[in-house]
Scaffold this motif. Structure first.
Motif, PDB file in Angstrom:
ATOM      1  N   TRP A  16       0.821  -1.201   0.000  1.00 12.32           N
ATOM      2  CA  TRP A  16       0.000   0.000   0.000  1.00 12.32           C
ATOM      3  C   TRP A  16       0.860   1.258   0.000  1.00 12.32           C
ATOM      4  O   TRP A  16       0.607   2.218  -0.741  1.00 12.32           O
ATOM      5  CB  TRP A  16      -0.919  -0.010   1.213  1.00 12.32           C
ATOM      6  N   THR A  17       1.885   1.251   0.830  1.00 17.66           N
ATOM      7  CA  THR A  17       2.784   2.402   0.879  1.00 17.66           C
ATOM      8  C   THR A  17       3.388   2.692  -0.490  1.00 17.66           C
ATOM      9  O   THR A  17       3.415   3.837  -0.945  1.00 17.66           O
ATOM     10  CB  THR A  17       3.911   2.128   1.884  1.00 17.66           C
ATOM     11  N   ARG A  18       3.861   1.628  -1.135  1.00 25.44           N
ATOM     12  CA  ARG A  18       4.454   1.793  -2.459  1.00 25.44           C
ATOM     13  C   ARG A  18       3.435   2.277  -3.481  1.00 25.44           C
ATOM     14  O   ARG A  18       3.712   3.152  -4.295  1.00 25.44           O
ATOM     15  CB  ARG A  18       5.042   0.475  -2.944  1.00 25.44           C
ATOM     16  N   LEU A  19       2.267   1.661  -3.442  1.00 25.53           N
ATOM     17  CA  LEU A  19       1.237   2.027  -4.420  1.00 25.53           C
ATOM     18  C   LEU A  19       0.851   3.492  -4.281  1.00 25.53           C
ATOM     19  O   LEU A  19       0.741   4.229  -5.271  1.00 25.53           O
ATOM     20  CB  LEU A  19       0.002   1.136  -4.245  1.00 25.53           C
ATOM     21  N   VAL A  20       0.677   3.926  -3.050  1.00 26.45           N
ATOM     22  CA  VAL A  20       0.318   5.321  -2.814  1.00 26.45           C
ATOM     23  C   VAL A  20       1.389   6.261  -3.356  1.00 26.45           C
ATOM     24  O   VAL A  20       1.087   7.275  -3.977  1.00 26.45           O
ATOM     25  CB  VAL A  20       0.104   5.580  -1.306  1.00 26.45           C
ATOM     26  N   ALA A  21       2.644   5.884  -3.146  1.00 28.23           N
ATOM     27  CA  ALA A  21       3.732   6.723  -3.643  1.00 28.23           C
ATOM     28  C   ALA A  21       3.700   6.815  -5.161  1.00 28.23           C
ATOM     29  O   ALA A  21       3.860   7.893  -5.741  1.00 28.23           O
ATOM     30  CB  ALA A  21       5.076   6.180  -3.159  1.00 28.23           C
ATOM     31  N   VAL A  22       3.476   5.684  -5.817  1.00 26.84           N
ATOM     32  CA  VAL A  22       3.414   5.688  -7.278  1.00 26.84           C
ATOM     33  C   VAL A  22       2.268   6.565  -7.763  1.00 26.84           C
ATOM     34  O   VAL A  22       2.436   7.396  -8.656  1.00 26.84           O
ATOM     35  CB  VAL A  22       3.245   4.255  -7.823  1.00 26.84           C
ATOM     36  N   VAL A  23       1.114   6.390  -7.163  1.00 25.33           N
ATOM     37  CA  VAL A  23      -0.056   7.159  -7.565  1.00 25.33           C
ATOM     38  C   VAL A  23       0.189   8.656  -7.358  1.00 25.33           C
ATOM     39  O   VAL A  23      -0.304   9.493  -8.099  1.00 25.33           O
ATOM     40  CB  VAL A  23      -1.294   6.701  -6.775  1.00 25.33           C
ATOM     41  N   GLU A  24       0.970   8.971  -6.362  1.00 28.68           N
ATOM     42  CA  GLU A  24       1.246  10.370  -6.071  1.00 28.68           C
ATOM     43  C   GLU A  24       2.275  10.958  -7.043  1.00 28.68           C
ATOM     44  O   GLU A  24       2.147  12.095  -7.489  1.00 28.68           O
ATOM     45  CB  GLU A  24       1.773  10.494  -4.640  1.00 28.68           C
ATOM     46  N   LEU A  25       3.282  10.164  -7.391  1.00 23.24           N
ATOM     47  CA  LEU A  25       4.395  10.698  -8.169  1.00 23.24           C
ATOM     48  C   LEU A  25       4.204  10.604  -9.678  1.00 23.24           C
ATOM     49  O   LEU A  25       4.675  11.482 -10.420  1.00 23.24           O
ATOM     50  CB  LEU A  25       5.693   9.979  -7.786  1.00 23.24           C
ATOM     51  N   LEU A  26       3.554   9.557 -10.136  1.00 24.78           N
ATOM     52  CA  LEU A  26       3.457   9.344 -11.582  1.00 24.78           C
ATOM     53  C   LEU A  26       2.819  10.504 -12.350  1.00 24.78           C
ATOM     54  O   LEU A  26       3.377  10.948 -13.358  1.00 24.78           O
ATOM     55  CB  LEU A  26       2.714   8.025 -11.860  1.00 24.78           C
TER      56      LEU A  26
END
Lengths: 177, 177
Positions: free
Chosen positions: A21-31
């Motif tokens: 979840w932490t990783r996914l949130v980061a991707v969704v935020e940065l992409l």
DNA sequence: GCACATTGGTTGACGCAACAACTTATGCGG
DNA sequence: CCGCATAAGTTGTTGCGTCAACCAATGTGC
């Protein structure tokens, strides 16, 4: 204090889920930022504007009803309406009332819009490749498709918005996105 | 017209990549809305505001420097600054100058903030579970972690922003996000 | 054919994010 | 210690997205 508030049967995330979840949130935020900044810099376009033109360009006649275009770009109708108005002012698209249904509006990709996306495409695709697919093995690409598909089933159960229909592979001119 | 503009060696996406890309874009577009609307409705919070409080709550003393907090929430400093100001007006956090470095600012989670996130957590986690993890097999959870990790390496090469450090598992009180 | 609900789309107001400009403090070279 | 580069935050502006309200056209029951 107040140990349970009637909803203490919460299914918390375990360690693996928390990590994912932490990783996914980061991707969704940065992409989105990565995509936007390249397109803004090189082509004076938003990622979403590019996406709109891409969907139009692969439609027969380069026309789509506003509601259909909204669905294919994962957006709400108000959002699309605003974006298309701004794009129309720049001459990238054109809006005309639909003959068969006087309520509906058709959005056309103009010549200028077609030229614009053709110029923007190479750098954009290169950007996508560098930031996304260069990082993944072919196997992971398949896994990603399956995972995203599963998520979309929950995020947009009735397919009201999402683009699960993107298999509409019109072998039209360019396939850039 | 103008068949090549000096950059015709573009590595276009193949069918598999295109499919994965379409799905990923849809997820990135839809997920924030799903999270935001639940939190806004149930707790008068933005997803990002929740995330800020979550990071604060698991920090020792529930304090973090603004720049550190920005990094842990995948955000820029200006963005965080605005958000924290608004949250401070609502009494959720508190800003005080850092004793050791007069340039820095420490952000504290207030009692009110702590209570707020505790109330918000169950419904939020339930929402995450329903829309994300209920759709995935344990195997896919692992795959997702690996994929997102690989992407982050490209999206944020120097780890300037992203939270690859989220393994800082402070076994603190609640683990909600 | 006439109310009434529904569909398709637009508009305006408000909130949030990105970017640039600015302020203040720290550290460093000489 | 003095000048300058850099770090840490804040603030203002501008642009985009969301939500609610609205308008027009279509269709449906009776």
């Amino acid at each position: 204090m107040c140990e349970n508030a009637g909803m203490d049967d919460v299914r918390w995330l375990n360690d693996d889920e928390l990590k994912a979840w932490t990783r996914l949130v980061a991707v969704v935020e940065l992409l989105p930022g990565v995509l936007d900044s390249q397109l803004r810099r090189d082509s004076r376009l938003t990622n979403y504007e590019y996406f709109v033109m891409a969907r139009l360009s692969e439609a027969p006649g380069m026309v789509l009803r506003m509601s259909e275009l909204a669905a294919r770009t994962n957006a709400t109708l108000p959002r699309l309406s605003h974006v298309v108005r701004r794009m129309e002012e720049r001459g990238l698209v054109e809006r005309r009332p639909c003959p068969e249904d006087a309520r509906a509006t058709n959005a056309y990709l103009t010549d200028r819009g077609w030229a614009t996306i053709q110029e923007a495409a190479p750098a954009h695709v290169e950007n996508v490749r560098r930031h996304v697919f260069d990082a993944l093995t072919p196997q992971q690409v398949g896994q990603l498709t399956a995972i995203a598909d599963a998520l979309l089933e929950k995020l947009d159960p009735d397919g009201l918005i999402a683009v699960r229909t993107a298999d509409v592979r019109t072998g039209r001119p360019v396939e850039r996105d």
